[in-house]
Scaffold this motif. Structure first.
Motif, PDB file in Angstrom:
ATOM      1  N   GLU A 158      29.983  33.657  28.314  1.00 44.15           N
ATOM      2  CA  GLU A 158      31.363  33.755  27.916  1.00 44.15           C
ATOM      3  C   GLU A 158      31.543  34.813  26.773  1.00 44.15           C
ATOM      4  O   GLU A 158      32.550  34.508  26.162  1.00 44.15           O
ATOM      5  N   ILE A 159      30.958  35.709  26.749  1.00 47.86           N
ATOM      6  CA  ILE A 159      30.995  36.815  25.509  1.00 47.86           C
ATOM      7  C   ILE A 159      32.550  37.276  25.448  1.00 47.86           C
ATOM      8  O   ILE A 159      32.660  37.403  24.188  1.00 47.86           O
ATOM      9  N   TRP A 160      33.191  37.259  26.519  1.00 51.62           N
ATOM     10  CA  TRP A 160      34.469  38.203  26.168  1.00 51.62           C
ATOM     11  C   TRP A 160      35.595  36.919  26.217  1.00 51.62           C
ATOM     12  O   TRP A 160      36.689  37.243  25.704  1.00 51.62           O
ATOM     13  N   THR A 161      35.341  35.764  26.383  1.00 48.27           N
ATOM     14  CA  THR A 161      36.238  34.672  26.440  1.00 48.27           C
ATOM     15  C   THR A 161      35.999  33.445  25.353  1.00 48.27           C
ATOM     16  O   THR A 161      37.036  32.685  25.359  1.00 48.27           O
ATOM     17  N   SER A 162      34.909  33.381  24.851  1.00 50.38           N
ATOM     18  CA  SER A 162      34.593  32.181  23.780  1.00 50.38           C
ATOM     19  C   SER A 162      35.147  32.385  22.534  1.00 50.38           C
ATOM     20  O   SER A 162      34.771  31.580  21.627  1.00 50.38           O
ATOM     21  N   GLY A 163      35.768  33.539  22.284  1.00 48.62           N
ATOM     22  CA  GLY A 163      36.428  33.708  20.900  1.00 48.62           C
ATOM     23  C   GLY A 163      35.497  34.230  19.850  1.00 48.62           C
ATOM     24  O   GLY A 163      34.299  34.277  20.033  1.00 48.62           O
ATOM     25  N   ASP A 164      35.766  34.309  18.572  1.00 49.87           N
ATOM     26  CA  ASP A 164      35.146  34.591  17.353  1.00 49.87           C
ATOM     27  C   ASP A 164      34.142  33.510  17.004  1.00 49.87           C
ATOM     28  O   ASP A 164      34.455  32.471  16.782  1.00 49.87           O
ATOM     29  N   GLN A 165      32.711  33.938  17.157  1.00 46.15           N
ATOM     30  CA  GLN A 165      31.758  33.074  16.750  1.00 46.15           C
ATOM     31  C   GLN A 165      31.107  33.431  15.490  1.00 46.15           C
ATOM     32  O   GLN A 165      29.932  32.896  15.261  1.00 46.15           O
ATOM     33  N   SER A 166      31.508  34.128  14.861  1.00 47.97           N
ATOM     34  CA  SER A 166      30.669  34.961  13.418  1.00 47.97           C
ATOM     35  C   SER A 166      30.668  33.912  12.337  1.00 47.97           C
ATOM     36  O   SER A 166      29.941  34.269  11.314  1.00 47.97           O
ATOM     37  N   ALA A 167      31.740  33.033  12.494  1.00 46.10           N
ATOM     38  CA  ALA A 167      31.864  32.106  10.902  1.00 46.10           C
ATOM     39  C   ALA A 167      30.525  31.567  10.789  1.00 46.10           C
ATOM     40  O   ALA A 167      29.840  31.107  11.379  1.00 46.10           O
ATOM     41  N   GLY A 168      30.065  31.920   9.427  1.00 47.48           N
ATOM     42  CA  GLY A 168      28.976  31.071   9.134  1.00 47.48           C
ATOM     43  C   GLY A 168      27.858  31.879   9.075  1.00 47.48           C
ATOM     44  O   GLY A 168      26.571  31.561   8.658  1.00 47.48           O
TER      45      GLY A 168
END
Length: 201
Positions: A158-168
């Motif tokens: 879901e790389i294009w649909t799972s949103g920003d996961q870069s926090a932390g």
């Protein structure tokens, strides 16, 4: 080591026979559909092989990441990077390359396998001259195989649909401080945006 598959026969017995679409999709040139897809891509991963092993390098541009020279040849400018030249060193010594092209929003991926060379021909460099910038070299990719990749991996992630996961996530400064005692990672991170803006091309 136990439970390791060590020959092709055992591998094929485990996985079975590929479907017809997996076989017929491979060509040695850009079809019209393959050309349209690849020339829409602004990002790819370039993989090379050299005496020290393999290397995978992200490549991106503010337009198409490659140009077509002809139906069997792609051109990739070598824009400014960190000057390690891992990919270029490998190409000069071996020449085997693979590329994986992606387009945001599409679950499909395009793959190219072939051989490459590093060129400083003035006419090839001039093709990429823009806004006063020019690459130092151009990677000339001679296509042996081009084909689309099954979409399942991108769909699963879901790389294009799972949103920003870069926090932390650790920053590059954090990583550098871990590998060298006394390295000022915070200063590196603070200076990076300005340095990148001045050295993008």
């Amino acid at each position: 080591m136990a439970d390791v598959i060590a020959d092709i026969a055992a591998l094929e017995a485990l996985y079975g026979t590929p479907g017809k679409a997996s076989i017929i999709k491979v060509t040695d040139h850009l079809t019209p559909a393959y050309r349209t897809w690849i020339l829409r891509s602004r990002f790819c991963v370039l993989t090379t092989v050299g005496p020290e092993g393999t290397d995978g390098s992200p490549r991106g541009d503010d337009g198409a990441v490659v140009q077509e020279l002809d139906a069997r040849t792609l051109l990739m400018p070598d824009w400014r990077g960190n000057n390690r030249m891992d990919s270029l060193r490998n190409i000069v010594t071996d020449g085997r390359v693979s590329l994986m092209f992606m387009v945001p929003g599409s679950n499909n991926v395009m793959r190219v396998n072939g051989r490459a060379e590093v060129s400083i021909a003035p006419d090839l460099l001039a093709r990429f001259s823009d806004k006063g910038r020019a690459p130092r070299s151009v990677i000339v990719i001679h296509i042996a195989e081009v084909y689309s990749q099954c979409a399942r991996a991108v769909m699963r992630s879901e790389i294009w649909t799972s949103g920003d996961q870069s926090a932390g996530l650790p920053t590059v400064g954090d990583m550098l401080a871990e590998v060298e005692d006394g390295f000022d990672g915070a200063a590196y991170d603070a200076e990076w945006p300005g340095r990148a803006a001045k050295t993008m091309w």
